[in-house]
Design a protein around this motif. Structure first.
Motif, short mmCIF file in Angstrom:
data_model
loop_
_atom_site.label_atom_id
_atom_site.label_comp_id
_atom_site.label_asym_id
_atom_site.label_seq_id
_atom_site.Cartn_x
_atom_site.Cartn_y
_atom_site.Cartn_z
N GLY A 145 67.70 -11.46 15.17
CA GLY A 145 68.81 -11.56 14.23
C GLY A 145 68.41 -12.35 13.01
N TYR A 146 69.23 -12.28 11.99
CA TYR A 146 68.88 -12.96 10.75
C TYR A 146 69.76 -14.18 10.55
N VAL A 147 69.29 -15.02 9.66
CA VAL A 147 69.94 -16.30 9.40
C VAL A 147 70.36 -16.31 7.94
N ARG A 148 71.60 -16.61 7.72
CA ARG A 148 72.07 -16.67 6.33
C ARG A 148 73.06 -17.80 6.15
N GLU A 149 73.34 -18.06 4.91
CA GLU A 149 74.32 -19.09 4.60
C GLU A 149 75.69 -18.70 5.17
N VAL A 150 76.43 -19.69 5.63
CA VAL A 150 77.76 -19.40 6.16
C VAL A 150 78.59 -18.67 5.13
N GLY A 201 72.92 -18.43 12.19
CA GLY A 201 72.51 -17.13 12.70
C GLY A 201 73.67 -16.15 12.55
N GLN A 202 73.36 -15.01 11.98
CA GLN A 202 74.42 -14.04 11.72
C GLN A 202 74.36 -12.85 12.65
N SER A 203 73.28 -12.70 13.39
CA SER A 203 73.21 -11.59 14.34
C SER A 203 72.17 -11.96 15.40
N GLY A 204 72.10 -11.14 16.42
CA GLY A 204 71.08 -11.32 17.45
C GLY A 204 71.16 -12.67 18.14
N ASP A 253 63.07 -10.94 6.84
CA ASP A 253 62.74 -11.85 5.75
C ASP A 253 63.48 -11.50 4.47
N ARG A 254 63.92 -10.27 4.39
CA ARG A 254 64.70 -9.90 3.21
C ARG A 254 66.14 -10.39 3.33
N LEU A 255 66.65 -10.32 4.55
CA LEU A 255 68.05 -10.72 4.74
C LEU A 255 68.21 -12.23 4.78
N THR A 256 67.13 -12.93 5.12
CA THR A 256 67.19 -14.38 5.20
C THR A 256 66.95 -14.95 3.81
N GLY A 257 67.71 -15.95 3.48
CA GLY A 257 67.53 -16.59 2.18
C GLY A 257 68.31 -15.86 1.09
N ASN A 258 67.68 -15.74 -0.06
CA ASN A 258 68.38 -15.12 -1.17
C ASN A 258 68.46 -13.63 -1.00
N LEU A 259 69.61 -13.10 -1.18
CA LEU A 259 69.73 -11.66 -1.10
C LEU A 259 70.68 -11.24 -2.21
N GLU A 260 70.18 -10.41 -3.05
CA GLU A 260 71.05 -9.90 -4.10
C GLU A 260 72.07 -8.99 -3.44
N LYS A 261 73.24 -8.97 -4.00
CA LYS A 261 74.31 -8.18 -3.43
C LYS A 261 73.91 -6.70 -3.32
N GLU A 262 73.22 -6.24 -4.33
CA GLU A 262 72.83 -4.81 -4.34
C GLU A 262 71.91 -4.51 -3.16
N ASP A 263 70.98 -5.45 -2.91
CA ASP A 263 70.06 -5.24 -1.80
C ASP A 263 70.79 -5.21 -0.47
N TRP A 264 71.78 -6.09 -0.38
CA TRP A 264 72.56 -6.14 0.85
C TRP A 264 73.31 -4.82 1.04
N LEU A 265 73.91 -4.35 -0.02
CA LEU A 265 74.65 -3.09 0.08
C LEU A 265 73.71 -1.95 0.45
N LYS A 266 72.50 -2.04 -0.05
CA LYS A 266 71.53 -1.00 0.26
C LYS A 266 71.26 -0.96 1.77
N VAL A 267 71.17 -2.13 2.36
CA VAL A 267 70.94 -2.19 3.81
C VAL A 267 72.16 -1.67 4.55
N VAL A 268 73.32 -2.13 4.11
CA VAL A 268 74.55 -1.75 4.82
C VAL A 268 74.81 -0.25 4.70
N ARG A 269 74.51 0.29 3.54
CA ARG A 269 74.86 1.69 3.30
C ARG A 269 73.73 2.66 3.66
N ASP A 270 72.62 2.13 4.13
CA ASP A 270 71.51 2.98 4.52
C ASP A 270 71.98 3.99 5.57
N PRO A 271 71.82 5.29 5.31
CA PRO A 271 72.28 6.29 6.29
C PRO A 271 71.57 6.16 7.64
#
Lengths: 364, 603
Positions: free
Chosen positions: B173-178, B195-198, B284-302
């Protein structure tokens, strides 16, 4: 020039001088403890230099017969006014106020000097042509005009504190020479009536300070910051103080203007209530001696000067301490003989010199 | 002016007036002393405390997050110091100027900086984190201009590093800011990494540790004068998982380029040795700084990389289910090992025709060869003989249709139809055709790879259902145990030993006797397994017609140490796609045994 009559030396008021130098010594200790922190080192040495200059000024004043100084008062008054005007032309602006004139490496605050001149001018105006107790309404008008011009100039600098100190001096002297309370009350009432006008003349930050006085926590990080920090510094000194190395509150620069107007807070933090008692006692001796000289002097000009000087010391001390301890609104007034600053120190010494001069010639 | 003539009365009046003035002054001094007494003696203690607070600032020191280890003590994740840009609002005298300079210097949008500061009071001395993971170059830029940037600080905080960007992503799982939502629980401080998942999320309480702090003496401008006391942070506890990093890596390697899941389990205790879901997200992409667009890209990945397919995707089990039908029939007596049938590739039921997967059929098959070759026709008939109720009962006994209880959230339960004697979903009653469909693992049946792993573990170990275990224990830094979990039996399938032996033997045949799982065969270790090809409802044209490929297996066949379940989404036939993946994993697991056999062969 320094041909002082031996008989005069017998009449030097040692308790007065002792108290004054005790205060100066305590002030120097405070300034040097501030130097223990960061920045600000060398403050005490520069202050000591001012003290030296002050002592010379005192000797110079004592050398002259105060009566000749009173005779010179009109000229001194005009010189003072000229200097006050010069401030507006040549003065350097420091923290939003034009108060200083530069003389080579030295800076000089005409308003401080004017306090002394003002006392001499009062003595001159009240004794000119007639006995002071016969003060007519016309003379009163004269006197009010004499004070109004410099008062306005000083307020305009702006240096509200110094201007305000002139009022109790005037009040005390007028009361002393026997102007009736009724008339003084009427004058005070007129002053109060003019307050709204004064309010308009105040700068926004000055108005803020008055508000803050009413409610210090209104703006705890802005204008009230000084007041709160000073209270914390004083209070945290508790009964016996934190000692020179423990006075963190003031040393760590939480306290603004800690070496000038707020130096008492540093002292109170360092030495506690007991130390404050000693310091206030020293001021007490100074002022009591001043009143005694005023009472003991037979000559009208001498006793007006003695009363004026004493009132000046008392008013400055009380207003400064009242302001630092949060009893009065914050107006910039140095604590005589203690606050860092050359003009104030030299002016205080000159005032002391007048007092001594009167005392030494008390029985002539 | 001659004053000798002054009358005594006048002098007396003057004296009186001066004394009354002196009295006024004296009263004022007494009042002043009263105020001093009040401040220094009565209020002194309180103001003393205030003065302490005034000069001492607490600066948090982030606790290093606990490390997750595999069962052999290899780290699955580690920490390294990372630089965080923070702002101390109280120290920023000229906020707009400082922010503008910073914005230009680090190319951070002004809006972002302002938003960060909006959330805290302007007089706060607590650093507000603005950006994590500063590069050394950025740190240098800030430090060089420190004097122009009052209130801007660079904090050093431990940050997660991963062996590879996607390694065990769903497991760890990944770790992100609350998030703002999580803040409302009141357990976290703004800017905390959680921890946000796993496992990072499940064990966050242990992993997070307790932040320490520095008591710093500061002057009025907030400039540190000296560190008075440093309270060391309590590092997070370390977690010893059941995972075997080597197997996990092998499983991920084997699944490269595939969509699906692998679960590797120890059938003797339910320990999960590996769990992968593919495609994985980049930790490593989800941990730390994540631009909103990148996050949406992960979430919306088919391809839904965030979904843990081992637990959260439900598939028809296909022929893997035949193990259950066989177990039910043999135990209930409606089926015997001697039952034979002729498979010509078609089965007729009323007006319907059901086909075998093999063109032309399997010819003569008995129960064992029907399993080995995954003959549909045999199981259509057997299913009708066993009956839907018994099949459903055994499916349930083997743990299908219910979450496994693995220590990760979000698990799906799967579905066993006919548990209540009715077909699910529509009003139509249960038909014989439904039984036929169910007999080969199609229809409404839904299982997760984790459930299949548990089921195959039961087959391998003689009927014990273990709760899949991911965490062995959590140890604090001082060595004390914060949490431990032992293997937990959650159910038992009671079959006679003969039936167990028969099943294991048949499943061995699937791999070793030219059955559908032959591709999973490895030298030196007897692998047993069952292939499955599950019809999928195609979500897109390109994937249409492609079935999900299953291979559920264990080894060694008669003394199983490990269960390997492979699911490849729209991969095709289980035997062709999933079994070879399982073989790769087995080769890694039994590396030494396999190598020894090879050496023996050479000799």
């Amino acid at each position: 020039m320094l041909r002082v009559d031996r008989r005069l030396l017998k009449n030097v008021d040692w308790p007065l001088l002792g108290a004054a130098f005790a205060i100066i010594l305590l002030g120097l200790m405070c300034l040097s403890s501030l130097g223990l922190g960061r920045g600000g080192s060398g403050l005490a040495w520069r202050q000591l230099m001012w003290v030296g200059l002050g002592v010379m000024a005192l000797l110079a004043v004592v050398t002259f017969d105060y009566r000749s100084l009173v005779r010179a008062a009109p000229a001194l008054y005009l010189l003072g006014l000229a200097l006050l005007v010069t401030v507006f032309v040549l003065g350097r602006t420091v923290s939003g106020a034009r108060r200083w004139i530069h003389l080579g490496p030295l800076t000089f605050q005409p308003a401080e000097l004017f306090k002394v001149i003002f006392i001499l001018t009062l003595a001159w105006a009240l004794t000119w042509r007639r006995a002071p107790q016969q003060t007519s309404r016309g003379t009163l008008g004269w006197i009010i005009a004499l004070i109004a011009v410099p008062f306005a100039l000083v307020v305009r600098q702006p240096d509200l504190g110094t201007a305000l100190v002139l009022l109790p001096v005037l009040g005390a002297v007028l009361l002393g020479v026997g102007v009736r309370l009724r008339i003084l009350g009427a004058l005070a009432a007129a002053g109060v009536a003019l307050m709204p006008l004064a309010w308009l003349a105040l700068k926004p930050y000055q108005r803020d300070r008055l508000f803050v006085y009413l409610d210090p926590f209104r703006d705890p990080l802005g204008t009230a910051y000084n007041v709160i920090q000073a209270k914390i510094a004083i209070g945290s000194g508790q009964l016996l103080g934190k000692g020179i190395s423990g006075a963190t509150q003031s040393r760590l620069a939480f306290l603004p203007e800690r070496h000038t107007d707020f130096i008492f807070a540093v002292f109170a933090e360092t030495w506690g209530f007991v130390g404050c008692l000693v310091l206030i006692l020293a001021y007490g001796v100074l002022i009591v001696r001043g009143f005694e000289i005023a009472v003991g002097t037979r000559e009208a000009r001498g006793r007006i000067i003695a009363l004026g000087v004493t009132a000046l010391f008392a008013a400055q001390t009380l207003i400064n301490l009242g302001m630092v301890t949060g009893l009065l609104p914050v107006v910039g007034i140095p604590l005589p003989l203690m606050s860092y600053g050359g003009s104030s120190m030299v002016a205080s010494f000159m005032a002391l010199g007048l007092l001594l001069s009167v005392r030494m010639r008390q029985f002539q | 002016m001659d004053l000798a003539g002054e009358s005594t009365a006048r002098r007396e009046a003057w004296r009186r007036r001066v004394l009354s003035l002196a009295a006024v002054v004296a009263v004022a001094f007494v009042g002043l002393l009263g105020q001093l007494w009040y401040l220094q003696v009565l209020e002194g203690g309180k103001l003393q405390e205030l003065s302490e607070k005034n000069r001492i600032r607490i600066r948090p020191v982030a606790a290093p997050r606990g490390i997750l280890f595999d069962r052999n003590g290899l780290a699955l994740v580690d920490n390294r110091p990372a630089f965080t840009l923070s702002l101390i609002p109280r120290e920023m005298d000229d906020r707009d100027t400082v922010l503008a300079r910073l914005s230009v210097l680090l190319k951070i949008p002004m809006r972002e900086l302002e938003e960060a500061l909006e959330r805290v009071p302007p007089d706060s001395f607590r650093p507000v984190r603005v950006r994590r993971g500063l590069t050394l170059e950025e740190v240098t830029k800030v430090e060089e201009r420190k004097l122009e940037l009052p209130g801007v600080v660079v904090e050093v905080e431990p940050q997660r590093v991963y062996p590879t960007s996607t390694f065990a992503a769903h497991l760890l799982g990944y770790v992100r800011e609350v998030s703002g939502e999580q803040m409302k629980q009141g357990r976290y401080r703004r800017g905390d990494m959680i921890g946000q998942s796993g496992l990072e999320r499940m064990l966050d309480e242990y992993l997070r540790g307790r932040d320490g702090g520095e008591r710093i003496e500061v002057d009025a401008l907030g400039r540190p004068v000296q560190v008075m006391r440093r309270e060391e942070p309590d590092p997070g506890a370390q977690v010893i998982t059941t995972v075997d990093r080597r197997i996990q890596e092998a499983a991920e390697r084997a699944m490269t380029g595939r969509s699906g899941a692998v679960v590797v389990m120890d059938p003797r205790n339910g320990d999960v040795l590996a769990m992968t879901s593919s495609p994985a997200f980049a930790l490593d992409r989800l941990t730390g700084n994540l631009e909103k667009e990148d996050w949406l890209k992960v979430v919306r990945d088919p391809l839904t990389p965030l979904m843990n397919r081992a637990l959260q995707s439900q598939y028809a089990p296909g022929s893997v289910f035949k193990v259950i039908v066989a177990a039910a029939g043999l135990q209930e007596g409606s089926l015997t090992p001697m039952d034979r049938t002729y498979c010509n590739g078609e089965f007729h039921l009323g007006q319907w025709t059901f086909k075998d997967w093999k063109e032309g059929g399997h010819g003569h098959v008995d129960t064992r060869s029907a399993l080995v070759h995954s003959c549909n026709i045999f199981f259509y008939q057997s299913g009708l003989k066993v009956g839907p109720a018994a099949i459903a009962r055994y499916a349930q006994a083997f743990g299908l249709g219910a979450p496994t209880g693995v220590d990760l959230g979000g698990e799906k339960p799967g579905l066993v139809p006919f548990l209540d004697g009715r077909r699910r979903g529509d009003g139509r009653g249960w038909q014989a055709g439904d039984t036929v469909n169910m007999s080969i693992g199609q229809g409404q049946l839904l299982v997760t790879p984790m459930q299949v792993a548990r089921m195959m573990s039961a087959v391998a170990n003689g009927g014990v259902l273990w709760r899949p275990r991911l965490v062995q224990r959590v140890e604090r830094v001082d060595g004390t145990l914060a949490y431990s979990s032992s293997s937990k039996m959650t159910g038992r399938v009671d079959l006679s030993p003969v039936v167990w032996a028969f099943l294991r033997q048949a499943l061995s045949g699937v791999v070793n006797e030219g059955g559908t799982g032959a591709a999973a065969r490895i030298p030196g270790v007897e692998v047993a397994g069952k292939t499955g090809t599950a019809q999928s409802v195609a979500k897109s044209d390109s994937a249409k017609g492609q079935d999900h490929a299953w291979f559920a297996s264990f080894a060694p066949a008669h003394d199983a140490e490990v269960v390997v379940v492979v699911l490849v989404e729209r991969g095709g036939k289980g035997g062709q796609v999933a079994a070879p993946i399982a073989r790769q994993i087995y080769q890694a697991i039994f590396l030494e045994k396999v190598a020894m056999v090879s050496l023996g062969g050479d000799g």
